[in-house]
Design a protein around this motif. Structure first.
Motif, mmCIF file in Angstrom:
data_model
loop_
_atom_site.group_PDB
_atom_site.id
_atom_site.type_symbol
_atom_site.label_atom_id
_atom_site.label_comp_id
_atom_site.label_asym_id
_atom_site.label_seq_id
_atom_site.Cartn_x
_atom_site.Cartn_y
_atom_site.Cartn_z
ATOM 1 N N UNK A 130 -3.542 -2.476 6.331
ATOM 2 C CA UNK A 130 -4.169 -1.502 5.441
ATOM 3 C C UNK A 130 -4.322 -2.126 4.060
ATOM 4 N N UNK A 131 -3.265 -2.779 3.615
ATOM 5 C CA UNK A 131 -3.222 -3.303 2.253
ATOM 6 C C UNK A 131 -4.170 -4.484 2.063
ATOM 7 N N UNK A 132 -4.239 -5.375 3.042
ATOM 8 C CA UNK A 132 -5.051 -6.581 2.874
ATOM 9 C C UNK A 132 -6.537 -6.287 2.661
ATOM 10 N N UNK A 133 -7.164 -5.412 3.466
ATOM 11 C CA UNK A 133 -8.573 -5.126 3.193
ATOM 12 C C UNK A 133 -8.795 -4.388 1.881
ATOM 13 N N UNK A 134 -7.843 -3.544 1.487
ATOM 14 C CA UNK A 134 -7.969 -2.890 0.184
ATOM 15 C C UNK A 134 -7.879 -3.939 -0.919
ATOM 16 N N UNK A 135 -6.945 -4.872 -0.754
ATOM 17 C CA UNK A 135 -6.837 -5.956 -1.722
ATOM 18 C C UNK A 135 -8.127 -6.748 -1.829
ATOM 19 N N UNK A 244 -21.459 -4.358 2.691
ATOM 20 C CA UNK A 244 -21.873 -5.096 3.874
ATOM 21 C C UNK A 244 -21.675 -6.587 3.711
ATOM 22 N N UNK A 245 -21.548 -7.067 2.450
ATOM 23 C CA UNK A 245 -21.372 -8.492 2.226
ATOM 24 C C UNK A 245 -19.928 -8.919 2.362
ATOM 25 N N UNK A 246 -19.026 -7.953 2.460
ATOM 26 C CA UNK A 246 -17.626 -8.293 2.598
ATOM 27 C C UNK A 246 -17.357 -8.847 3.994
ATOM 28 N N UNK A 247 -16.464 -9.860 4.101
ATOM 29 C CA UNK A 247 -16.141 -10.397 5.417
ATOM 30 C C UNK A 247 -15.379 -9.381 6.241
ATOM 31 N N UNK A 248 -15.523 -9.485 7.561
ATOM 32 C CA UNK A 248 -14.786 -8.591 8.452
ATOM 33 C C UNK A 248 -13.306 -8.908 8.356
ATOM 34 N N UNK A 249 -12.485 -7.875 8.396
ATOM 35 C CA UNK A 249 -11.041 -8.051 8.275
ATOM 36 C C UNK A 249 -10.363 -7.473 9.502
ATOM 37 N N UNK A 250 -9.393 -8.184 10.038
ATOM 38 C CA UNK A 250 -8.648 -7.674 11.191
ATOM 39 C C UNK A 250 -7.654 -6.636 10.721
ATOM 40 N N UNK A 251 -7.591 -5.512 11.456
ATOM 41 C CA UNK A 251 -6.711 -4.408 11.058
ATOM 42 C C UNK A 251 -5.623 -4.174 12.106
ATOM 43 N N UNK A 252 -5.016 -5.218 12.621
ATOM 44 C CA UNK A 252 -4.144 -5.104 13.788
ATOM 45 C C UNK A 252 -3.013 -4.111 13.627
ATOM 46 N N UNK A 253 -2.268 -4.159 12.536
ATOM 47 C CA UNK A 253 -1.089 -3.296 12.426
ATOM 48 C C UNK A 253 -1.339 -2.053 11.612
ATOM 49 N N UNK A 254 -2.592 -1.692 11.420
ATOM 50 C CA UNK A 254 -2.892 -0.575 10.544
ATOM 51 C C UNK A 254 -2.484 0.764 11.127
#
Length: 285
Positions: A130-135, A244-254
């Motif tokens: 959760x935190x990483x994509x918000x960051x 849309x220009x942001x890279x895709x982020x894995x949300x495994x433990x979200x």
């Protein structure tokens, strides 16, 4: 005769930000209650509980005992959840639920620290995915967050690392040693007295929208107290900003976000009950 002057590099510095009620106006995890209901992970009753938990959290935050009850409950709650299902739900909704609640003042402060040459680090009790994509959305250089154990694509219910209280400060010191940060010249921002160890770890601590206990500590120690009150979409602050220009982020433990979204109200009920309701309000997955 004077010897040659050596060019001694200046120590690196960083600004450490708590996330909830410091950078964003709500709980990053409780905010995902509705998307998880729409995705079938929780039922309507859990959504109502989530809304109430968000209301209570905004009024007064959560103290140490309440946070511990939430942690114990979420460990049971997420056991066996399918990571991919949660990953897909969050990937589709994160910009819609988080982007509108980022404090304008926090975004400006992050920009100022970057202009001053400091790294920006988000330090949060919420799950890492959760935190990483918000960051990434707000331009943070690094994140420190809770990590959960995953086996065969499902959550075991165990927490590998819990970013809370003293462990936040420990992680900050470890990161400082690895990156060469001079903590005496670093900054930290938080709204909660539970982050006192994190604030004490740096030379320039700041209380942001502080709870009563932290406000008292800040006053006694002469720490600055900041008031953030203007949530704004990043698109409004930066016209060229493109989700849309942001890279895709894995949300495994979200899934931890969904867990706390439901568990956030359990501490309230547990005040009046000897035992918490295990799994109440959830659908089997």
């Amino acid at each position: 005769m004077l010897g040659p002057v050596e060019n001694v590099p200046m120590p690196r510095t960083a600004a450490f930000f708590d996330l909830d009620k410091t950078v964003i106006a709500k709980s990053s995890t409780l905010t995902f209650g509705k998307p998880f209901y729409q995705g079938g992970l929780i039922n309507r009753r859990a959504v109502l509980r989530t809304a109430y938990a968000q209301f209570v959290y905004l009024l007064g935050g959560a103290d140490h005992d309440q946070m511990e009850r939430m942690r114990a409950y979420l460990s049971k709650l997420v056991r066996g959840w399918d990571v991919q299902q949660v990953r897909e739900i969050v990937a589709e909704t994160i910009h819609g639920v988080i982007d509108p609640i980022i404090y304008d003042e926090a975004a400006s402060l992050i920009e100022e620290h970057h202009l001053a040459g400091r790294d920006v680090v988000i330090v949060s009790t919420s799950g890492a995915e959760v935190v990483e994509p918000i960051g990434a959305m707000i331009g943070a250089d690094r994140t420190i967050a809770t990590r959960m154990v995953v086996e065969e694509g499902r959550f075991t219910g165990e927490i590998e690392y819990y970013a809370y209280g003293p462990t936040k400060a420990e992680a900050i010191r470890e990161l400082a040693a690895a990156e060469g940060y001079d903590l005496a010249r670093c900054y930290a921002y938080s709204d909660s007295v539970t982050d006192l160890p994190m604030l004490e770890a740096v030379g320039s601590p700041h209380a942001v929208n502080p709870d009563r206990a932290l406000r008292k500590e800040a006053a006694s120690r002469g720490w600055p107290v900041l008031s953030f009150s203007r949530p704004v979409r990043l698109r409004q602050r930066i016209p060229s900003f493109s989700l849309s220009s942001r890279p895709a982020v894995a949300f495994a433990a979200v899934a931890m976000g969904a867990a706390i979204a439901t568990a956030g109200v359990v501490w309230f009920n547990s005040r009046r009950q000897t035992r918490p309701h295990g799994g109440d309000g959830l659908r089997a997955s």
